[in-house]
Design a protein around this motif. Sequence first.
Motif, PDB file in Angstrom:
ATOM      1  N   ILE B 358       0.870  -1.174   0.000  1.00 16.70           N
ATOM      2  CA  ILE B 358       0.000   0.000   0.000  1.00 16.70           C
ATOM      3  C   ILE B 358       0.908   1.225   0.000  1.00 16.70           C
ATOM      4  O   ILE B 358       1.776   1.339   0.869  1.00 16.70           O
ATOM      5  N   THR B 359       0.738   2.099  -0.959  1.00 18.94           N
ATOM      6  CA  THR B 359       1.545   3.326  -0.995  1.00 18.94           C
ATOM      7  C   THR B 359       0.606   4.520  -0.869  1.00 18.94           C
ATOM      8  O   THR B 359      -0.386   4.617  -1.593  1.00 18.94           O
ATOM      9  N   LEU B 360       0.922   5.389   0.076  1.00 16.37           N
ATOM     10  CA  LEU B 360       0.098   6.579   0.273  1.00 16.37           C
ATOM     11  C   LEU B 360       0.870   7.812  -0.159  1.00 16.37           C
ATOM     12  O   LEU B 360       2.047   7.968   0.178  1.00 16.37           O
ATOM     13  N   THR B 361       0.206   8.670  -0.920  1.00 19.54           N
ATOM     14  CA  THR B 361       0.806   9.947  -1.315  1.00 19.54           C
ATOM     15  C   THR B 361      -0.264  11.021  -1.114  1.00 19.54           C
ATOM     16  O   THR B 361      -1.437  10.693  -0.921  1.00 19.54           O
ATOM     17  N   ASN B 362       0.132  12.281  -1.158  1.00 19.54           N
ATOM     18  CA  ASN B 362      -0.890  13.338  -1.053  1.00 19.54           C
ATOM     19  C   ASN B 362      -0.561  14.550  -1.915  1.00 19.54           C
ATOM     20  O   ASN B 362      -0.304  15.628  -1.415  1.00 19.54           O
ATOM     21  N   PRO B 363      -0.622  14.353  -3.250  1.00 18.51           N
ATOM     22  CA  PRO B 363      -0.416  15.517  -4.113  1.00 18.51           C
ATOM     23  C   PRO B 363      -1.491  16.567  -3.804  1.00 18.51           C
ATOM     24  O   PRO B 363      -2.674  16.216  -3.656  1.00 18.51           O
ATOM     25  N   ASN B 364      -1.109  17.808  -3.679  1.00 18.97           N
ATOM     26  CA  ASN B 364      -2.023  18.903  -3.296  1.00 18.97           C
ATOM     27  C   ASN B 364      -2.775  18.596  -2.000  1.00 18.97           C
ATOM     28  O   ASN B 364      -3.907  19.000  -1.817  1.00 18.97           O
ATOM     29  N   TYR B 365      -2.120  17.847  -1.114  1.00 11.91           N
ATOM     30  CA  TYR B 365      -2.694  17.487   0.191  1.00 11.91           C
ATOM     31  C   TYR B 365      -3.971  16.658   0.080  1.00 11.91           C
ATOM     32  O   TYR B 365      -4.765  16.597   1.009  1.00 11.91           O
ATOM     33  N   MET B 366      -4.183  16.041  -1.065  1.00 10.68           N
ATOM     34  CA  MET B 366      -5.325  15.146  -1.218  1.00 10.68           C
ATOM     35  C   MET B 366      -4.763  13.727  -1.214  1.00 10.68           C
ATOM     36  O   MET B 366      -3.961  13.368  -2.071  1.00 10.68           O
ATOM     37  N   ASP B 367      -5.183  12.941  -0.226  1.00 14.89           N
ATOM     38  CA  ASP B 367      -4.614  11.599  -0.088  1.00 14.89           C
ATOM     39  C   ASP B 367      -4.939  10.715  -1.286  1.00 14.89           C
ATOM     40  O   ASP B 367      -6.059  10.716  -1.779  1.00 14.89           O
ATOM     41  N   GLU B 368      -3.941   9.951  -1.688  1.00 20.84           N
ATOM     42  CA  GLU B 368      -4.168   8.929  -2.701  1.00 20.84           C
ATOM     43  C   GLU B 368      -3.579   7.624  -2.207  1.00 20.84           C
ATOM     44  O   GLU B 368      -2.522   7.612  -1.593  1.00 20.84           O
ATOM     45  N   MET B 369      -4.298   6.547  -2.475  1.00 20.64           N
ATOM     46  CA  MET B 369      -3.841   5.242  -2.017  1.00 20.64           C
ATOM     47  C   MET B 369      -3.654   4.324  -3.216  1.00 20.64           C
ATOM     48  O   MET B 369      -4.572   4.127  -4.003  1.00 20.64           O
ATOM     49  N   ILE B 370      -2.438   3.799  -3.332  1.00 24.75           N
ATOM     50  CA  ILE B 370      -2.143   2.861  -4.404  1.00 24.75           C
ATOM     51  C   ILE B 370      -1.988   1.482  -3.770  1.00 24.75           C
ATOM     52  O   ILE B 370      -1.255   1.329  -2.789  1.00 24.75           O
ATOM     53  N   VAL B 371      -2.708   0.507  -4.300  1.00 26.12           N
ATOM     54  CA  VAL B 371      -2.559  -0.861  -3.802  1.00 26.12           C
ATOM     55  C   VAL B 371      -1.969  -1.705  -4.926  1.00 26.12           C
ATOM     56  O   VAL B 371      -2.585  -1.860  -5.980  1.00 26.12           O
ATOM     57  N   GLU B 372      -0.767  -2.189  -4.702  1.00 24.36           N
ATOM     58  CA  GLU B 372      -0.149  -3.069  -5.695  1.00 24.36           C
ATOM     59  C   GLU B 372      -0.288  -4.506  -5.214  1.00 24.36           C
ATOM     60  O   GLU B 372      -0.001  -4.807  -4.060  1.00 24.36           O
ATOM     61  N   VAL B 373      -0.758  -5.355  -6.090  1.00 16.53           N
ATOM     62  CA  VAL B 373      -0.919  -6.776  -5.757  1.00 16.53           C
ATOM     63  C   VAL B 373      -0.344  -7.604  -6.888  1.00 16.53           C
ATOM     64  O   VAL B 373      -0.439  -7.226  -8.053  1.00 16.53           O
ATOM     65  N   GLU B 374       0.205  -8.737  -6.528  1.00 14.98           N
ATOM     66  CA  GLU B 374       0.767  -9.614  -7.549  1.00 14.98           C
ATOM     67  C   GLU B 374      -0.254 -10.642  -8.022  1.00 14.98           C
ATOM     68  O   GLU B 374      -0.973 -11.230  -7.226  1.00 14.98           O
ATOM     69  N   PHE B 375      -0.248 -10.862  -9.326  1.00 13.43           N
ATOM     70  CA  PHE B 375      -0.955 -12.007  -9.885  1.00 13.43           C
ATOM     71  C   PHE B 375      -0.206 -13.267  -9.492  1.00 13.43           C
ATOM     72  O   PHE B 375       1.014 -13.239  -9.303  1.00 13.43           O
ATOM     73  N   THR B 376      -0.919 -14.397  -9.413  1.00 10.78           N
ATOM     74  CA  THR B 376      -0.191 -15.660  -9.340  1.00 10.78           C
ATOM     75  C   THR B 376       0.207 -15.987 -10.779  1.00 10.78           C
ATOM     76  O   THR B 376      -0.459 -15.567 -11.723  1.00 10.78           O
ATOM     77  N   GLU B 377       1.273 -16.750 -10.942  1.00  4.58           N
ATOM     78  CA  GLU B 377       1.760 -17.010 -12.294  1.00  4.58           C
ATOM     79  C   GLU B 377       0.715 -17.758 -13.129  1.00  4.58           C
ATOM     80  O   GLU B 377       0.538 -17.473 -14.305  1.00  4.58           O
ATOM     81  N   GLU B 378      -0.002 -18.692 -12.495  1.00  7.39           N
ATOM     82  CA  GLU B 378      -0.985 -19.504 -13.236  1.00  7.39           C
ATOM     83  C   GLU B 378      -2.113 -18.644 -13.797  1.00  7.39           C
ATOM     84  O   GLU B 378      -2.665 -18.940 -14.843  1.00  7.39           O
ATOM     85  N   SER B 379      -2.479 -17.600 -13.076  1.00 13.53           N
ATOM     86  CA  SER B 379      -3.664 -16.862 -13.507  1.00 13.53           C
ATOM     87  C   SER B 379      -3.320 -15.648 -14.354  1.00 13.53           C
ATOM     88  O   SER B 379      -4.187 -14.878 -14.726  1.00 13.53           O
ATOM     89  N   LEU B 380      -2.055 -15.496 -14.654  1.00 12.48           N
ATOM     90  CA  LEU B 380      -1.634 -14.368 -15.484  1.00 12.48           C
ATOM     91  C   LEU B 380      -2.212 -14.539 -16.883  1.00 12.48           C
ATOM     92  O   LEU B 380      -2.040 -15.571 -17.509  1.00 12.48           O
ATOM     93  N   LYS B 381      -2.936 -13.530 -17.357  1.00 13.78           N
ATOM     94  CA  LYS B 381      -3.561 -13.616 -18.680  1.00 13.78           C
ATOM     95  C   LYS B 381      -2.762 -12.767 -19.658  1.00 13.78           C
ATOM     96  O   LYS B 381      -2.313 -11.681 -19.319  1.00 13.78           O
ATOM     97  N   GLU B 382      -2.631 -13.291 -20.873  1.00 13.97           N
ATOM     98  CA  GLU B 382      -1.904 -12.472 -21.837  1.00 13.97           C
ATOM     99  C   GLU B 382      -2.881 -11.603 -22.624  1.00 13.97           C
ATOM    100  O   GLU B 382      -2.493 -10.869 -23.505  1.00 13.97           O
ATOM    101  N   ASP B 383      -4.157 -11.656 -22.282  1.00 11.58           N
ATOM    102  CA  ASP B 383      -5.140 -10.782 -22.908  1.00 11.58           C
ATOM    103  C   ASP B 383      -5.282  -9.527 -22.035  1.00 11.58           C
ATOM    104  O   ASP B 383      -5.795  -9.574 -20.923  1.00 11.58           O
ATOM    105  N   THR B 384      -4.791  -8.402 -22.563  1.00  9.94           N
ATOM    106  CA  THR B 384      -4.730  -7.191 -21.743  1.00  9.94           C
ATOM    107  C   THR B 384      -6.128  -6.677 -21.365  1.00  9.94           C
ATOM    108  O   THR B 384      -6.307  -6.104 -20.307  1.00  9.94           O
ATOM    109  N   ALA B 385      -7.112  -6.922 -22.234  1.00 17.66           N
ATOM    110  CA  ALA B 385      -8.466  -6.470 -21.908  1.00 17.66           C
ATOM    111  C   ALA B 385      -8.966  -7.207 -20.658  1.00 17.66           C
ATOM    112  O   ALA B 385      -9.575  -6.613 -19.769  1.00 17.66           O
ATOM    113  N   GLN B 386      -8.675  -8.497 -20.591  1.00 13.36           N
ATOM    114  CA  GLN B 386      -9.086  -9.285 -19.421  1.00 13.36           C
ATOM    115  C   GLN B 386      -8.381  -8.817 -18.161  1.00 13.36           C
ATOM    116  O   GLN B 386      -8.961  -8.776 -17.090  1.00 13.36           O
TER     117      GLN B 386
END
Lengths: 141, 433
Positions: B358-386
Amino acid sequence: MAGNIITQLSIFVNNEPGRLAQVVAVLKECGINMLAFNLAESTEFGILRTIVQDPEGSFEKLRNKGVIVKKTDVIGIMIEDTPGSLMGAVDLFAAEGVNIEYGYAYTGRQKSAFFIRVDDSEKAIALLDREGIQTISPEEI
Amino acid sequence: MEFWEEEIETMPREQLEAMQLDLIRKKVAEMYEVSEFFRGRMQSVGLTPEDIQSFEDFRKIPFMTKSDLRDNYPDGLFVRPYDELVRIHVSSGTTGRPTVVGYTRTDVDNWSNSLARGMTSLGMSSKDFVQNSHGYGLFTGGLGIHYGSELVGATVLPISTGNTSRQIQLLQDLPVSVLVGTPSYLFHIADVCDQTGVSIQKDTKLRRAIAGGEPWSESMRQKFQQRTGVKVFNCYGASEFYGPMFLECEAQDGLHVWADLCYMEILDDEGNPVPDGERGQIVVTMLKKEAFPLIRYKIGDISSLEWTRCSCGRTHPRLMRISGRSDDMLVVRGVNVFPSQIESVIGEFPELSPFYRITLTNPNYMDEMIVEVEFTEESLKEDTAQVNQFTRKVSSRLKDILNIKADVRLVLPGTLERFEGKAKHVVDNRNYD
């Protein structure tokens, strides 16, 4: 002659500067020659889709180097170097409800092809065979 | 200087403390009688109400924590029947289980009164017009400020949060003199005023603001004041207390904690009181709360308390700026977020591995939260729309659970740093300078 299914390697690369360069270096290290390729991106990572000479062997080599790689079935439709040569296959798929997810061109020494990924490869091959549209075989690439 | 209740607000410390001890002993006796939970807590350390003769004795009673509230969800800690309740509020809690708080009429009155004292101390009166941009509804901020403002006789515009262009329109069209909201929302309003060429000084009558619901710094306040010419007063509270409760006076030098309503302890990690003015854990006992009493509640905030008399003449202790949390709770845009909530959402998707950041930033003092999560290798799709569609699915589920929007980024297996032992899931890059 029955239609051919080609194995494409899909290499996943994070969207960060230098990541693609690293993968390309690994390909060189493994002696893998890309015959055709295409770059796609989702919001977070890119996918290098490529046709190589020995997909099975290359797949193993890349995996052993820690590269995230998947095998995907694609079809290479032979095309003549004339306007409208892709139309036959595209019209056919549209009429028969086969969805093309993506595609990219290949111009080889002898033959040219358009590699496509469809939602139903078996059906697509059967349709192409029925209409006599040629597909490229692994040996011809 | 005006007072709301001058006699009590200026009572000498000795008298206030004598009053507190008396109220504590009465509350303990009452709770021992009516609350199974509290009686159990007392018995677990071999105490009866007769043992509590001093503040020192009182410190032997075990703490209440957020997990007690969670374990007794929804109303296991209420000591009054619903017949006697006039209000319920619900706040977000850990792992999807909220905290439900109930109020008798007296509770609502004491809550409003606490705010009326504070509002008077910062110079508000019936001459004021309050634009209340706190959310109305289950969140205590909206209705709390509303009742307090009405009690001092001010005119209230219950605009609630959001729709910034309408907020700015009404700021100009109506004689709004006080704006209430979270610090990040106040900054947002100031930003949009700048972008649309509205001058708060020339085009509005706004002269004061009350900021609460999330932490900010003194330098942020100074910046806001210089930029807008609006004087900002801090507000502190929690739904477990009543809601927003304590305000700064015109001196802007700490929040007056009404000692006849709240006994606030500041303790070190061993549970011993720290000297006046030193930082420690805030532990709160509500002295007149009826429906949902709090006895030695460890809220998880860290700050210090000053008993020195304020320049405004009030004698009650002043709570200084909240300087941190003792647990892993994050406050993002005024909403409490626990990493465990995010973890539980990730666990719902078999396509995701348990690695996240979880990364928190506050450009212009407005909080933003970024959540980065990893795919499991098996479920990685090569279809970008999916992939993009799946990202939206995870985002929307997170928003349902957290009540705020997170920027979800699904990354490749092996991307996020692995930790030996306790993982560090949160990177807080917010800047309050």
